[in-house]
Design an enzyme around this catalytic site. Structure first.
Site, PDB file in Angstrom:
ATOM      1  CG  ASP A 130      -2.028   0.993   1.148  1.00 38.07           C
ATOM      2  OD1 ASP A 130      -2.383   1.392   0.021  1.00 38.07           O
ATOM      3  OD2 ASP A 130      -2.555   1.387   2.201  1.00 38.07           O
ATOM      4  CD1 TRP A 185       7.353   7.114  -1.191  1.00 42.06           C
ATOM      5  CD2 TRP A 185       7.202   7.072  -3.425  1.00 42.06           C
ATOM      6  NE1 TRP A 185       8.629   7.218  -1.699  1.00 42.06           N
ATOM      7  CE2 TRP A 185       8.566   7.190  -3.059  1.00 42.06           C
ATOM      8  CE3 TRP A 185       6.873   7.016  -4.773  1.00 42.06           C
ATOM      9  CZ2 TRP A 185       9.583   7.272  -4.005  1.00 42.06           C
ATOM     10  CZ3 TRP A 185       7.882   7.100  -5.725  1.00 42.06           C
ATOM     11  CH2 TRP A 185       9.226   7.230  -5.332  1.00 42.06           C
ATOM     12  CG  HIS A 235       1.174   2.076  -9.451  1.00 42.50           C
ATOM     13  ND1 HIS A 235       0.733   1.485  -8.289  1.00 42.50           N
ATOM     14  CD2 HIS A 235       0.172   2.907  -9.858  1.00 42.50           C
ATOM     15  CE1 HIS A 235      -0.482   1.923  -8.004  1.00 42.50           C
ATOM     16  NE2 HIS A 235      -0.838   2.787  -8.931  1.00 42.50           N
ATOM     17  CG  LEU A 244      10.531 -16.172  -2.340  1.00 44.35           C
ATOM     18  CD1 LEU A 244      10.015 -16.282  -0.923  1.00 44.35           C
ATOM     19  CD2 LEU A 244      10.932 -14.744  -2.673  1.00 44.35           C
TER      20      LEU A 244
END
Length: 232
Positions: free
Chosen positions: A13, A18, A30, A124
């Site tokens: 978020d 920002w 983004h 991962l």
């Protein structure tokens, strides 16, 4: 750190806020947020987190302005063109959760290609929650369960483990982080976070870095997870 969570979910978020604070258009937030995905994924992989689930586009994000949505549709192509080689080199596997088929074909192709390219990696699992909503996930799970009962593939009995098997994300979440100072779950992994530790950080996602991740993991390591029982 000696207490690393297996599964971490992040509500990314604050991209737009920002950007506005920097005097930039929301799309710049983004773009920087995509750079943060790389930073956090590499660090999560390095320290041994097994699965990282990032809330990239919710079922509610269709309400955003067309210009912003169109940029978000293009962002996976920009990200993977730049970083798929690095993800491969670091043994990271890309997956997604959500109804990808509603996205433009070009976006679907890019994401499916990244999934296929990294399918054999064993580090991962970087799971992008795309066109995902937890309530929608539960509805689809109930429909699939009903279809299986109706077709005779299973009996009309269900346990908690059975529910998980019908979900887009079957794992329980150990740690959920929301950036940018908001205190909401926003329809994300509602079943899976039943016993997750929740951390809400004021750091906006574009500014979230390795240190911010470690700060959250340090707080997690000091939590006493009792699952309804008593501390021994």
């Amino acid at each position: 750190m000696n207490k690393i969570p297996n599964t971490v979910a992040i509500i990314m978020d604050g991209n737009g806020r920002w950007a506005q604070q920097q005097g930039l258009p929301r799309t710049a937030g983004h773009k920087q947020g995509a750079e943060t995905i790389r930073i956090v994924a590499l660090e999560a992989n390095r320290i041994g987190i097994k699965k990282l689930i990032l809330y990239a586009f919710s079922t509610e994000n269709w309400k955003r302005p067309e210009e912003e949505k169109n940029y978000l549709f293009k962002l996976p192509g920009i990200f993977f063109a730049k970083y798929i080689k690095e993800l491969q080199e670091n043994n990271i596997r890309v997956t997604y959760a959500g109804e990808l088929e509603r996205f433009p074909q070009a976006t679907q192709t890019v994401i499916n290609k990244a999934v296929a390219q990294t399918a054999d990696n064993t580090g991962l699992e970087l799971c992008l929650a795309i066109n995902y909503g937890a309530r929608r996930e539960l509805i689809l799970a109930m429909r699939r369960y009903a279809q299986d009962v109706q077709s005779g593939r299973r009996g009309n009995t269900i346990e908690e483990a059975d529910v998980s098997n019908y979900l887009m994300v079957p794992e329980e979440i150990d740690l959920m982080i929301r950036t940018s100072g908001e205190f909401r779950i926003s329809n994300f992994l509602l079943w899976q976070i039943a016993y997750a530790e929740l951390i809400f950080t004021p750091v906006a996602w574009p500014a979230f870095d390795e240190q911010a991740l470690h700060d959250c993991l340090d707080e997690y390591a000091h939590r006493d997870r009792r699952y309804g029982g008593l501390t021994k």
